[in-house]
Design an enzyme around this catalytic site. Structure first.
Site, PDB file in Angstrom:
ATOM      1  CE  LYS A  34       0.873   1.311   4.518  1.00  0.00           C
ATOM      2  NZ  LYS A  34       1.704   2.426   4.866  1.00  0.00           N
ATOM      3  CG  ASP A  90      -0.519   0.235   8.531  1.00  0.00           C
ATOM      4  OD1 ASP A  90      -1.279   1.109   9.007  1.00  0.00           O
ATOM      5  OD2 ASP A  90       0.598   0.486   8.054  1.00  0.00           O
TER       6      ASP A  90
HETATM    7  O1  C5P Z   1       0.676  -1.042  14.819  1.00  0.00           O
HETATM    8  P1  C5P Z   1       2.076  -1.144  14.350  1.00  0.00           P
HETATM    9  O2  C5P Z   1       2.879  -2.122  15.163  1.00  0.00           O
HETATM   10  O3  C5P Z   1       2.210  -1.339  12.880  1.00  0.00           O
HETATM   11  O4  C5P Z   1       2.744   0.295  14.633  1.00  0.00           O
HETATM   12  C1  C5P Z   1       4.131   0.473  14.716  1.00  0.00           C
HETATM   13  C2  C5P Z   1       4.410   1.639  15.669  1.00  0.00           C
HETATM   14  O5  C5P Z   1       3.945   2.867  15.095  1.00  0.00           O
HETATM   15  C3  C5P Z   1       3.701   1.509  16.989  1.00  0.00           C
HETATM   16  O6  C5P Z   1       4.463   0.820  17.922  1.00  0.00           O
HETATM   17  C4  C5P Z   1       3.531   2.953  17.414  1.00  0.00           C
HETATM   18  O7  C5P Z   1       4.705   3.421  18.020  1.00  0.00           O
HETATM   19  C5  C5P Z   1       3.390   3.707  16.088  1.00  0.00           C
HETATM   20  N1  C5P Z   1       1.986   4.012  15.738  1.00  0.00           N
HETATM   21  C6  C5P Z   1       1.337   5.017  16.425  1.00  0.00           C
HETATM   22  N2  C5P Z   1       0.036   5.336  16.109  1.00  0.00           N
HETATM   23  C7  C5P Z   1      -0.603   4.684  15.114  1.00  0.00           C
HETATM   24  C8  C5P Z   1       0.048   3.647  14.397  1.00  0.00           C
HETATM   25  C9  C5P Z   1       1.346   3.349  14.725  1.00  0.00           C
HETATM   26  O8  C5P Z   1       1.902   5.640  17.338  1.00  0.00           O
HETATM   27  N3  C5P Z   1      -1.866   5.036  14.831  1.00  0.00           N
END
Ligand code: C5P
Length: 305
Positions: free
Chosen positions: A11, A136
């Protein structure tokens, strides 16, 4: 024994706004997701009792920190499945490039194993598991042009699905998403709402052309996090806009930079111009919701004994 071969698409974020920090430490987002036809190949092979990842890319973990392995474990314990699975991943999506490769692999494993193990989870059941894996992941259960709200995990398909061509450059620099968000925190003014994505969405209902409203709030923080990116992305952006991109932006927290084109010809020219400047550019078409579902449907036919 049946195995299943799937394509797991990348994406780009056509726009990304950060509204503030949430109580759970994540950030409140407004983002516009778009799948493209750059894809990893995944083969799920039922085997043994555990979950095993086979991948030849040096940056992809093969232990339980791999998001696709975690997706399989989650489904196994949810469905009380005794059987194991080998997840073979052939990587084409740049790793750590803001293109969602890991999240897409996890969603593909959820969808694939739900089918192989005949769990019949349905959209709600799959969504509940996907949010546990990452912000995501739920988007990749859907695909196409979609609005992402909350942590990015509340996903709404847009009525007008974008059909276009992207040109991507992966500078090969790994940028930590968590660190980019943390860097942003220092200067974040929490907002109740923000308008640019909504402007875009309402413009899209009237007709195309609202791309100028879109921006990526993570771009500046990502460039501070990886200063060597700044000069490169400046040059990439200039070429993309000069060749007629309607949008040029970092994807997610980077480091992939992309241009969106309404027609194939200028996209091709932009690729050639970037190559001439020493960048390795890739072309990929956007995928609508229907096309994403269609590609997923075809993978079913590859079920073999
Ligand atoms: O959810 P995911 O593990 O892909 O996100 C990676 C990092 O990005 C999270 O640990 C967080 O620090 C940050 N993040 C965030 N807010 C979001 C998505 C991601 O702070 N909405």
């Amino acid at each position: 024994m049946k195995s299943l071969r799937l394509r797991s698409f990348a994406k780009v974020n056509l726009g990304l706004e950060v509204l503030g920090v949430r109580e759970d430490g994540y950030h409140e987002l407004r983002t516009l997701f778009q799948t493209i036809d750059l894809a990893d190949e995944i083969v799920l092979v039922p085997s043994g009792r555990g979950v095993r990842v086979v991948c030849d890319h040096p940056l992809v973990p093969r232990d339980e920190s791999n998001l696709a392995a975690r997706a399989a474990q989650l489904l196994r314990s949810y469905g009380r499945i005794g059987q194991g699975v080998e997840i073979r991943i052939h990587k084409r999506i740049p790793v750590g490039g803001g293109l969602g490769g890991g999240s897409s692999n996890a969603a593909a494993v959820l969808l694939g194993l739900d089918r192989l193990w005949k769990l019949g989870l349905g959209p709600d059941g799959l969504h509940r598991l996907a949010v546990k894996l990452g912000a995501d992941v739920p988007y990749f259960l859907l695909g196409g042009t979609a609005l992402g709200l909350a942590r990015g995990d509340e996903v709404y398909p847009l009525r007008r699905q974008i059909r276009g061509y992207t040109v991507l450059v992966d500078p090969g620099i790994h940028v930590s998403t968590a660190r980019v968000f943390a860097r942003l925190d220092g200067r974040l003014t929490t907002r109740e709402n923000s308008n640019s994505i909504y402007y875009f969405v309402s413009r899209e209902l009237e007709g195309p052309g609202g791309y100028r409203f879109l921006q990526n709030d993570l771009e500046e923080a990502a460039l501070e996090e990886a200063p060597e990116l700044r000069v490169q992305t400046g040059r990439i952006r200039d070429v993309l806009l000069r060749e007629g991109a309607c949008l040029a932006s970092l994807s997610g927290s980077g480091s992939s930079y992309f241009g969106l084109f309404e027609d194939a010809r200028p996209a091709k020219r932009a690729r050639a111009a970037l190559d001439a400047e020493g960048f390795r550019a890739h072309g990929a078409r956007t995928l609508t919701l229907e096309q994403y579902r269609g590609a997923w449907g075809r993978s079913r036919n590859r079920l073999r004994q």
